[in-house]
Enzyme design. Structure first.
Site, PDB file in Angstrom:
ATOM      1  N   SER A   1       0.837  -1.196   0.000  1.00 47.90           N
ATOM      2  CA  SER A   1       0.000   0.000   0.000  1.00 47.90           C
ATOM      3  C   SER A   1       0.877   1.253   0.000  1.00 47.90           C
ATOM      4  O   SER A   1       1.768   1.361  -0.841  1.00 47.90           O
ATOM      5  CB  SER A   1      -0.932  -0.034   1.213  1.00 47.90           C
ATOM      6  OG  SER A   1      -1.970   0.899   1.079  1.00 47.90           O
TER       7      SER A   1
ATOM      8  N   ARG B   1     -12.000   6.395   9.023  1.00 45.35           N
ATOM      9  CA  ARG B   1     -11.508   5.030   9.149  1.00 45.35           C
ATOM     10  C   ARG B   1     -12.518   4.009   8.624  1.00 45.35           C
ATOM     11  O   ARG B   1     -12.131   3.015   8.006  1.00 45.35           O
ATOM     12  CB  ARG B   1     -11.190   4.731  10.618  1.00 45.35           C
ATOM     13  CG  ARG B   1     -10.617   3.354  10.872  1.00 45.35           C
ATOM     14  CD  ARG B   1      -9.311   3.112  10.139  1.00 45.35           C
ATOM     15  NE  ARG B   1      -8.633   1.902  10.577  1.00 45.35           N
ATOM     16  CZ  ARG B   1      -7.498   1.445  10.044  1.00 45.35           C
ATOM     17  NH1 ARG B   1      -6.920   2.101   9.061  1.00 45.35           N
ATOM     18  NH2 ARG B   1      -6.932   0.347  10.487  1.00 45.35           N
TER      19      ARG B   1
ATOM     20  N   ASP C   1      -8.083  -6.451  -5.399  1.00 51.25           N
ATOM     21  CA  ASP C   1      -7.735  -5.145  -4.830  1.00 51.25           C
ATOM     22  C   ASP C   1      -8.269  -4.054  -5.751  1.00 51.25           C
ATOM     23  O   ASP C   1      -7.783  -3.869  -6.861  1.00 51.25           O
ATOM     24  CB  ASP C   1      -6.203  -5.056  -4.703  1.00 51.25           C
ATOM     25  CG  ASP C   1      -5.730  -3.760  -4.054  1.00 51.25           C
ATOM     26  OD1 ASP C   1      -6.543  -2.847  -3.844  1.00 51.25           O
ATOM     27  OD2 ASP C   1      -4.520  -3.675  -3.756  1.00 51.25           O
TER      28      ASP C   1
ATOM     29  N   HIS D   1      -7.673  -5.200  -0.973  1.00 49.98           N
ATOM     30  CA  HIS D   1      -6.400  -4.541  -0.686  1.00 49.98           C
ATOM     31  C   HIS D   1      -5.721  -5.148   0.547  1.00 49.98           C
ATOM     32  O   HIS D   1      -4.494  -5.246   0.611  1.00 49.98           O
ATOM     33  CB  HIS D   1      -6.655  -3.051  -0.482  1.00 49.98           C
ATOM     34  CG  HIS D   1      -5.414  -2.243  -0.333  1.00 49.98           C
ATOM     35  ND1 HIS D   1      -4.446  -2.184  -1.302  1.00 49.98           N
ATOM     36  CD2 HIS D   1      -4.976  -1.455   0.686  1.00 49.98           C
ATOM     37  CE1 HIS D   1      -3.466  -1.398  -0.888  1.00 49.98           C
ATOM     38  NE2 HIS D   1      -3.755  -0.943   0.303  1.00 49.98           N
ATOM     39  N   ASP D   2      -6.514  -5.541   1.523  1.00 45.41           N
ATOM     40  CA  ASP D   2      -5.984  -6.146   2.755  1.00 45.41           C
ATOM     41  C   ASP D   2      -5.190  -7.426   2.513  1.00 45.41           C
ATOM     42  O   ASP D   2      -4.507  -7.905   3.430  1.00 45.41           O
ATOM     43  CB  ASP D   2      -7.133  -6.491   3.715  1.00 45.41           C
ATOM     44  CG  ASP D   2      -7.299  -5.433   4.805  1.00 45.41           C
ATOM     45  OD1 ASP D   2      -6.479  -4.498   4.855  1.00 45.41           O
ATOM     46  OD2 ASP D   2      -8.249  -5.552   5.594  1.00 45.41           O
TER      47      ASP D   2
END
Lengths: 384, 384
Positions: free
Chosen positions: B159, B228, B323, B356-357
């Site tokens: 990232s 968040r 992602d 993405h994680d």
């Protein structure tokens, strides 16, 4: 000049209202009722003698009854689907009578949380009953009854409009010949619920929201603008944002190394967010997104194909390749379930870089698909 | 029991600090300087005699120097990349000396907007200079110099960490043998800028933000939590959210028809948002997202292949199929540019539903790719 402007349009139109008589009022899915519900609607084109040429257009989150034409000669913008509705357009007003109404819970003339509660003489605010897509459709059905339309030729709409389209086919199978759900889903995904909840949190965290009681004071514009900015991002696509904004800076060549509006995409979102606060009600945003969250056509039956068992309408389902909010696989799932129970369904994935907004922008591709579908519906209805 | 817990881990570790001596301090891209910058860092494993076995790990938006192991025997959670760093793991601490530092502008021990300004004896707040990815790397380079490492075997991170990895290869070509940028991009897309700006707006619209001056009062927790929540959505995927949450309700079977937390996905996001406010600084969120927005490796040269002209490091680029924040096409673009200028590059798109994680979760697939790459680097370095 103004006439020129109106040439390819239904011209000047006005929003009318219908109030559901109290004895006929609907019961909401949540179990509540309201004394009398006002419905704001517009019509374009004429009903034929048999009243068989009506097309109901249903709108998305931020839409209203004003789908086509202009409210005054000075209007800068026409209705929200003017590129699709009008003489010789996709929904051809020389041929069909188009009806569009503001949704129940909306803030554009149909009763909603910003309407006056006749008991308290104050806006309902958060005392308004939680609305479902089915409730919206119940109210549309009352309007269609009032207009004396026994069978609607077709119901169409995109996004949350598409949810209403599906609900029509399921709840009133004998009242609609064809349905055209566009860029939609039969079941809101957790991704969409999550995005809706961020928007709601932004509104409800704004101190000006004040528990929904802000109609005589400063409204929660900052929260509503943030919700709208996020909404706008989900209506576009990675590709369309690259085409439309790239990494261009606004009015300068170099980074400013501060936290002012700097990239064009930021400037666009700020403008969209701010403009939205001038035309939309924050509580309505909460109610309408909640109605979407609750939308799950397979919830009561356990399976979509069971929900569709009694459907009689023919389906034309349209999805767009770059729509990541309601991706094509969700439309395919509707088509699959309909085919499983032997319903007539055409599914069409149109190639577009516009993302979810494509249903508002891709008029050429949609017109090609929809005009054929409508002509076939007309021919079959004549045979009957 | 605790020993069992530590078995596959680097065990108990501590964060150390290094202060860059004032004469050696860096100049930020924005032109500003700071009197003395403190760097928080951790190391795992031993430097060999030649100091040729160092691997620098660089972290993402919300990370810190604590990449592996435990700070105390009572710690419930290890460092953020503990599944990748440790004895016999991907970044094998029996073999390599791993270094990880908190980024410049971070709030976890390295100087940032929540640090005390020695002139005013108050936190910098929004008086902190705007930070770039290059500035972060400049500070890491000072740390590497201080540790006496002439050539880093590899720099890796996902990232925003991946952005720092790329910047290392470009800015210090003779100081790094290999680089492993993961789930990243050479140019932040307008979609990502837009999402960052929504998060920033949520923070800056929170009245408690107070122009960034909140360190002696209630911080803008509501705004930071919203930022968040949105961030978390972008780290997952449509598919992983469906797997993880579906449309499950929390603690009940039926809709409650109110605006309380209802779906599990909402509950998850509320928890993540709230937990984040206990460990992260709101101004830091503004600074770090702005650093990402500014990241565009082709901006100064006009073309990515020009930027990469003097690169000497070998590249292993990893992207993940689901992602959508940094989609594989953005990693492919890096690989394409490197190949255009005849650099050694392997590109690998790993199949994963985690979005993405995945860079934090898919340790098996990544380990397979990375261990081979590191062994080859070692062999080539020995030849030299």
């Amino acid at each position: 000049m103004k006439n020129e402007y109106f040439k390819n349009s239904v011209g000047q139109v006005a929003t009318r209202t219908y109030v559901i008589p109290e004895p006929e009022s609907i019961t909401f899915d949540c179990g509540k009722t309201l004394p009398h519900i006002q419905v704001a609607y517009e019509t374009y084109g004429e009903l034929n003698a048999d009243r068989t040429n009506a097309i109901l257009i249903v709108h998305a989150l931020s839409g209203d009854a004003h789908a086509a034409g202009y409210h005054s000669p000075n209007d800068r913008k026409p209705g929200w689907w003017d590129n699709m509705i009008g003489p010789n357009k996709c929904f051809d007003t020389n041929r069909y009578c188009i009806v569009c109404s503001n949704i129940l819970g909306g803030c554009k003339g149909t009763t909603g949380s910003n309407s006056l509660d006749p008991q308290t003489k104050k806006p309902y605010g958060m005392n308004f009953p939680v609305v479902s897509i089915r409730d919206m459709v119940k109210v549309q059905k009352k309007l269609i009854d009032f207009l004396g339309i026994q069978k609607i030729l077709a119901v169409s709409g995109g996004s949350m409009g598409g949810m209403q389209v599906l609900q029509w086919a399921v709840d009133y199978p004998d009242r609609v010949a064809g349905v055209i759900p566009i860029a939609t889903t039969a079941t809101l995904s957790p991704l969409s619920i999550a995005l809706n909840e961020v928007g709601r949190k932004a509104i409800m965290s704004d101190p000006n929201w004040n528990g929904g009681d802000y109609y005589d004071r400063t409204p929660p514009d900052a929260g509503l603008a943030i919700a709208r900015m996020l909404g706008h991002i989900t209506y576009l696509s990675d590709e369309s944002m690259m085409e439309k904004f790239g990494r261009r800076l606004r009015d300068k060549e170099d980074y400013s190394y501060d936290f002012e509006t700097e990239f064009e995409v930021e400037s666009y979102l700020h403008y969209q967010g701010e403009a939205f606060t001038r035309r939309f009600d924050a509580n309505t945003y909460l109610y309408v997104t909640k109605a979407m969250d609750y939308f799950d056509l397979s919830r009561e039956t356990g399976a979509l194909e069971k929900t569709f068992e009694n459907v009689q309408a023919k389906f034309l389902i349209i999805a767009f390749s770059s729509d990541w909010l309601f991706p094509p696989y969700q439309s395919k799932e509707i088509a699959r379930a309909l085919r499983t129970c032997n319903k007539e369904v055409s599914y069409c994935e149109l190639s577009s870089s516009y993302g979810h907004d494509a249903f508002l922008l891709e008029e050429k591709q949609q017109t090609l698909m929809i005009t054929h579908f409508l002509q076939n519906l007309e021919e079959e209805c004549e045979k009957e």
